[in-house]
Design an enzyme around this catalytic site. Structure first.
Site, PDB file in Angstrom:
ATOM      1  N   ASP A 160       0.840  -1.207   0.000  1.00 27.10           N
ATOM      2  CA  ASP A 160       0.000   0.000   0.000  1.00 27.10           C
ATOM      3  C   ASP A 160       0.872   1.252   0.000  1.00 27.10           C
ATOM      4  OD1 ASP A 160      -2.547  -1.537   0.483  1.00 27.10           O
ATOM      5  OD2 ASP A 160      -1.431  -2.082   2.271  1.00 27.10           O
ATOM      6  N   HIS A 188      -4.714  -3.498   6.103  1.00 28.65           N
ATOM      7  CA  HIS A 188      -4.466  -3.730   4.663  1.00 28.65           C
ATOM      8  C   HIS A 188      -5.810  -4.127   4.041  1.00 28.65           C
ATOM      9  CE1 HIS A 188      -2.827  -4.964   0.872  1.00 28.65           C
ATOM     10  NE2 HIS A 188      -3.223  -6.212   1.045  1.00 28.65           N
TER      11      HIS A 188
HETATM   12  P1  NAD Z   1      -1.759 -18.502  -4.748  1.00 32.31           P
HETATM   13  O1  NAD Z   1      -3.081 -19.141  -4.669  1.00 32.31           O
HETATM   14  O2  NAD Z   1      -1.086 -18.377  -6.063  1.00 32.31           O
HETATM   15  O3  NAD Z   1      -0.755 -19.254  -3.785  1.00 32.31           O
HETATM   16  C1  NAD Z   1      -1.066 -19.569  -2.470  1.00 32.31           C
HETATM   17  C2  NAD Z   1      -0.274 -20.812  -2.132  1.00 32.31           C
HETATM   18  O4  NAD Z   1      -0.426 -21.044  -0.744  1.00 32.31           O
HETATM   19  C3  NAD Z   1      -0.769 -22.074  -2.869  1.00 32.31           C
HETATM   20  O5  NAD Z   1       0.308 -22.690  -3.523  1.00 32.31           O
HETATM   21  C4  NAD Z   1      -1.331 -22.942  -1.744  1.00 32.31           C
HETATM   22  O6  NAD Z   1      -1.137 -24.321  -1.980  1.00 32.31           O
HETATM   23  C5  NAD Z   1      -0.508 -22.448  -0.573  1.00 32.31           C
HETATM   24  N1  NAD Z   1      -1.093 -22.714   0.747  1.00 32.31           N
HETATM   25  C6  NAD Z   1      -2.386 -22.690   1.102  1.00 32.31           C
HETATM   26  N2  NAD Z   1      -2.507 -23.034   2.400  1.00 32.31           N
HETATM   27  C7  NAD Z   1      -1.262 -23.241   2.872  1.00 32.31           C
HETATM   28  C8  NAD Z   1      -0.746 -23.642   4.128  1.00 32.31           C
HETATM   29  N3  NAD Z   1      -1.553 -23.902   5.163  1.00 32.31           N
HETATM   30  N4  NAD Z   1       0.588 -23.779   4.258  1.00 32.31           N
HETATM   31  C9  NAD Z   1       1.409 -23.559   3.218  1.00 32.31           C
HETATM   32  N5  NAD Z   1       0.971 -23.202   1.992  1.00 32.31           N
HETATM   33  C10 NAD Z   1      -0.351 -23.041   1.826  1.00 32.31           C
HETATM   34  O7  NAD Z   1      -1.909 -17.058  -4.052  1.00 32.31           O
HETATM   35  P2  NAD Z   1      -0.893 -15.831  -4.123  1.00 32.31           P
HETATM   36  O8  NAD Z   1      -1.263 -14.965  -5.272  1.00 32.31           O
HETATM   37  O9  NAD Z   1       0.494 -16.314  -3.979  1.00 32.31           O
HETATM   38  O10 NAD Z   1      -1.346 -15.032  -2.791  1.00 32.31           O
HETATM   39  C11 NAD Z   1      -1.091 -15.562  -1.522  1.00 32.31           C
HETATM   40  C12 NAD Z   1      -1.764 -14.700  -0.454  1.00 32.31           C
HETATM   41  O11 NAD Z   1      -1.176 -13.400  -0.425  1.00 32.31           O
HETATM   42  C13 NAD Z   1      -3.259 -14.470  -0.671  1.00 32.31           C
HETATM   43  O12 NAD Z   1      -3.939 -14.559   0.568  1.00 32.31           O
HETATM   44  C14 NAD Z   1      -3.313 -13.044  -1.195  1.00 32.31           C
HETATM   45  O13 NAD Z   1      -4.559 -12.438  -0.964  1.00 32.31           O
HETATM   46  C15 NAD Z   1      -2.215 -12.413  -0.370  1.00 32.31           C
HETATM   47  N6  NAD Z   1      -1.691 -11.137  -0.837  1.00 32.31           N
HETATM   48  C16 NAD Z   1      -1.363 -10.225   0.114  1.00 32.31           C
HETATM   49  C17 NAD Z   1      -0.824  -9.025  -0.246  1.00 32.31           C
HETATM   50  C18 NAD Z   1      -0.470  -8.005   0.796  1.00 32.31           C
HETATM   51  O14 NAD Z   1      -0.063  -6.892   0.429  1.00 32.31           O
HETATM   52  N7  NAD Z   1      -0.558  -8.279   2.076  1.00 32.31           N
HETATM   53  C19 NAD Z   1      -0.600  -8.735  -1.596  1.00 32.31           C
HETATM   54  C20 NAD Z   1      -0.951  -9.693  -2.547  1.00 32.31           C
HETATM   55  C21 NAD Z   1      -1.506 -10.910  -2.154  1.00 32.31           C
HETATM   56  C1  LMR Z   2      -3.397  -6.567  -2.870  1.00 32.64           C
HETATM   57  O1  LMR Z   2      -3.490  -5.546  -2.198  1.00 32.64           O
HETATM   58  O2  LMR Z   2      -3.105  -6.547  -4.077  1.00 32.64           O
HETATM   59  C2  LMR Z   2      -3.576  -7.901  -2.208  1.00 32.64           C
HETATM   60  O3  LMR Z   2      -3.977  -7.737  -0.878  1.00 32.64           O
HETATM   61  C3  LMR Z   2      -4.470  -8.807  -2.964  1.00 32.64           C
HETATM   62  C4  LMR Z   2      -5.902  -8.367  -2.894  1.00 32.64           C
HETATM   63  O4  LMR Z   2      -6.757  -9.189  -2.563  1.00 32.64           O
HETATM   64  O5  LMR Z   2      -6.186  -7.210  -3.197  1.00 32.64           O
END
Ligand code: NAD
Ligand code: LMR
Length: 336
Positions: A160, A188
């Protein structure tokens, strides 16, 4: 390369962010060019093949700093001896959802992982939660790790923060690197408050420079409240609409920035991170909320003494109210 390798555990390593993150970590972008590392990749059974594939590619990249890479489906083994834990593994939202809608699906992941960190990680463990909803997932993990000092838990709001820099720079006519002391407050989520009141660009105060660039203080306020703040709030959804799935490379990049600054220090003003509140700025103690932070000697510190006007206070209170609601929701789920 003489130092002992640092152990970094990455959950969800077989996922999208995992894939964008691993190679940058192994290249030294996160811990610097002098720090060798072991990477522990934790996945659930469905994600193991992807994580194993990534591990093969890491090996094939012959990164000089990469001492070892291993794939696990057992949290205790994956967190054993970990100095850094990047908790990425969780479901991502899809179009039409808010991040808080993921609580039911994801909250159950973070208690057992917190407990495994408590039992197995190194004494200097630092935890960064990325999986959404990140603040409340970090709250859950920290609650299950009573022997780990609370200040070692953080959730990512650096994405952010970086987004806000990216929105401001072209309007101010300055490079992002000239902008200092911007703050993301709160969750967030769509209630986050990106605050430019104390920000500077070069020698200038950002509010003044905005007024100059946009034709007066009133026009600047309108831009902040009607464009800048809503754009930041909805940026994650905007990315989902464009890409068809949530942000990946920018999220990985922000994670690298967060962990790098935590260890190496913030030398150019403050940044933003979600930390366990000590009551600063009226945020109830124990909630994990985003603050203006500096990193000194490897520890985050909330920047104190900033004056907040009524508008800022209301925005922060609204985001904190949402964090309180999320805490109640996970209590009701029995995971806190
Ligand atoms: P994705 O679905 O591509 O990958 C998630 C992975 O986590 C998968 O491979 C899945 O098998 C694995 N997983 C699920 N449960 C698990 C567990 N208990 N232990 C270990 N691995 C596990 O998703 P992504 O695009 O990589 O996003 C991951 C997370 O990050 C999501 O929750 C997304 O919303 C979040 N995210 C947060 C931010 C932020 O700024 N905080 C930004 C982008 C995405
Ligand atoms: C983001 O800010 O891009 C991540 O938290 C993914 C989402 O769900 O928006």
């Amino acid at each position: 390369m003489s130092a002992a390798p640092v152990t970094i555990t990455i959950t969800g390593a077989g996922g999208q962010i995992g894939y964008a993150l691993l190679f940058r970590i192994a290249s030294g972008a996160m811990l610097g060019p002098e720090t060798p590392m072991r990477l522990n990749l934790l996945e659930i059974p469905q994600g193991l093949r992807a994580a194993e594939g990534a591990a093969l590619e890491l090996q094939d990249s012959a990164f000089p700093l990469l001492a070892r890479v291993e794939v696990f489906d057992d949290a205790a083994a994956a967190f054993r001896g970990a100095n850094h834990a990047l908790l990425v593994g969780a479901r991502a939202r899809t179009a039409g959802m808010e991040r808080g809608d993921l609580l039911g699906a994801n909250a159950g992941i973070f208690g057992p992982q917190g407990a495994a960190i408590n039992a197995e990680a190194a004494d200097d463990i630092r935890v960064t939660v990325v999986g959404n909803p990140a603040n409340t997932n970090a709250l859950i993990a920290a609650a299950h790790a009573p022997d780990v000092p609370p200040e070692r838990f953080s959730a990512l709001t650096r994405l952010d923060h970086n987004r806000a820099l990216g929105q401001l720079a072209p309007v101010l006519g300055t490079p992002v690197s000239d902008i200092r002391n911007l703050t993301i407050w709160g969750n967030h989520s769509a209630t986050q408050f990106p605050d430019v009141a104390h920000a500077t660009a070069g020698e200038r105060r950002v509010p003044e420079l905005l007024a100059e660039r946009l034709g007066g203080a009133e026009a600047a306020r309108t831009w902040l409240t009607e464009e800048f703040i809503p754009r930041g709030a909805k940026r994650g959804a905007e990315i989902i609409e464009g890409r068809g799935s949530s942000s990946v490379a920018s999220a990985a990049s922000a994670t690298i920035d967060h962990v790098r600054d935590w260890g190496h220090g913030t030398s150019r003003g403050w940044t933003s991170a979600a930390l366990v509140s000590d009551g600063s700025y009226g945020v109830p103690e124990g909630l994990i909320s985003s603050f203006p932070v500096e990193s000194v000697d490897g520890a985050w510190r909330v920047v104190q003494g900033l004056e907040l006007d009524d508008f800022a206070r209301q925005r922060i209170e609204a985001s904190v109210a949402e964090l309180i609601d999320e805490r109640e929701a996970v209590r009701a789920l029995g995971v806190l």
